[in-house]
Write a protein that holds these residues in place. Sequence first.
Motif, mmCIF file in Angstrom:
data_model
loop_
_atom_site.group_PDB
_atom_site.id
_atom_site.type_symbol
_atom_site.label_atom_id
_atom_site.label_comp_id
_atom_site.label_asym_id
_atom_site.label_seq_id
_atom_site.Cartn_x
_atom_site.Cartn_y
_atom_site.Cartn_z
ATOM 1 N N LYS A 89 -8.458 42.977 54.934
ATOM 2 C CA LYS A 89 -7.597 42.464 56.003
ATOM 3 C C LYS A 89 -6.554 43.512 56.394
ATOM 4 O O LYS A 89 -6.282 43.745 57.581
ATOM 5 N N TYR A 90 -5.977 44.174 55.391
ATOM 6 C CA TYR A 90 -4.968 45.216 55.641
ATOM 7 C C TYR A 90 -5.583 46.381 56.407
ATOM 8 O O TYR A 90 -5.007 46.899 57.366
ATOM 9 N N ILE A 91 -6.807 46.803 55.994
ATOM 10 C CA ILE A 91 -7.496 47.917 56.670
ATOM 11 C C ILE A 91 -7.799 47.536 58.128
ATOM 12 O O ILE A 91 -7.613 48.348 59.035
ATOM 13 N N ASN A 92 -8.275 46.348 58.344
ATOM 14 C CA ASN A 92 -8.594 45.886 59.720
ATOM 15 C C ASN A 92 -7.322 45.864 60.570
ATOM 16 O O ASN A 92 -7.357 46.246 61.756
ATOM 17 N N ARG A 93 -6.208 45.441 59.997
ATOM 18 C CA ARG A 93 -4.952 45.416 60.755
ATOM 19 C C ARG A 93 -4.524 46.822 61.117
ATOM 20 O O ARG A 93 -4.060 47.078 62.219
ATOM 21 N N LEU A 94 -4.683 47.785 60.183
ATOM 22 C CA LEU A 94 -4.327 49.170 60.457
ATOM 23 C C LEU A 94 -5.225 49.767 61.544
ATOM 24 O O LEU A 94 -4.764 50.582 62.358
ATOM 25 N N GLU A 95 -6.509 49.412 61.534
ATOM 26 C CA GLU A 95 -7.434 49.952 62.525
ATOM 27 C C GLU A 95 -7.117 49.433 63.930
ATOM 28 O O GLU A 95 -7.299 50.136 64.902
ATOM 29 N N HIS A 96 -6.654 48.197 64.045
ATOM 30 C CA HIS A 96 -6.382 47.609 65.359
ATOM 31 C C HIS A 96 -4.996 48.000 65.903
ATOM 32 O O HIS A 96 -4.736 47.759 67.067
ATOM 33 N N GLU A 97 -4.177 48.596 65.092
ATOM 34 C CA GLU A 97 -2.842 48.990 65.577
ATOM 35 C C GLU A 97 -2.849 50.287 66.287
ATOM 36 O O GLU A 97 -3.559 51.133 66.418
#
Length: 97
Positions: A89-97
């Motif tokens: 979830k953290y990685i996905n949030r970083l990718e979408h930012e």
Amino acid sequence: MKKIEVRKLGWFEKFWLRLKFPKIPSKDGNMITISRSEYELMKKIIEKEECFITQIHNQNKRIKDLEEKIKEKEKARRKLAGKIGGMKKYINRLEHE
């Protein structure tokens, strides 16, 4: 197979049996005569039965121990899965930012 013979007991035999085995009920006083080999076989069966009972108890303890280990491993697996899910979830949030 040997035929079982039934006979009436005399007063002395009844008295001796009552002294030796007071808890055996006898309504009609008939007793079964068996050979020594049959008696030894019955004795062996009873001894083996006790061994089987202890083996069953030991196996039950072992099964319970294994069930506890499985529950602990499942708990650890779920904890790890939760950590991995959080990282994803953290990685996905970083990718979408």
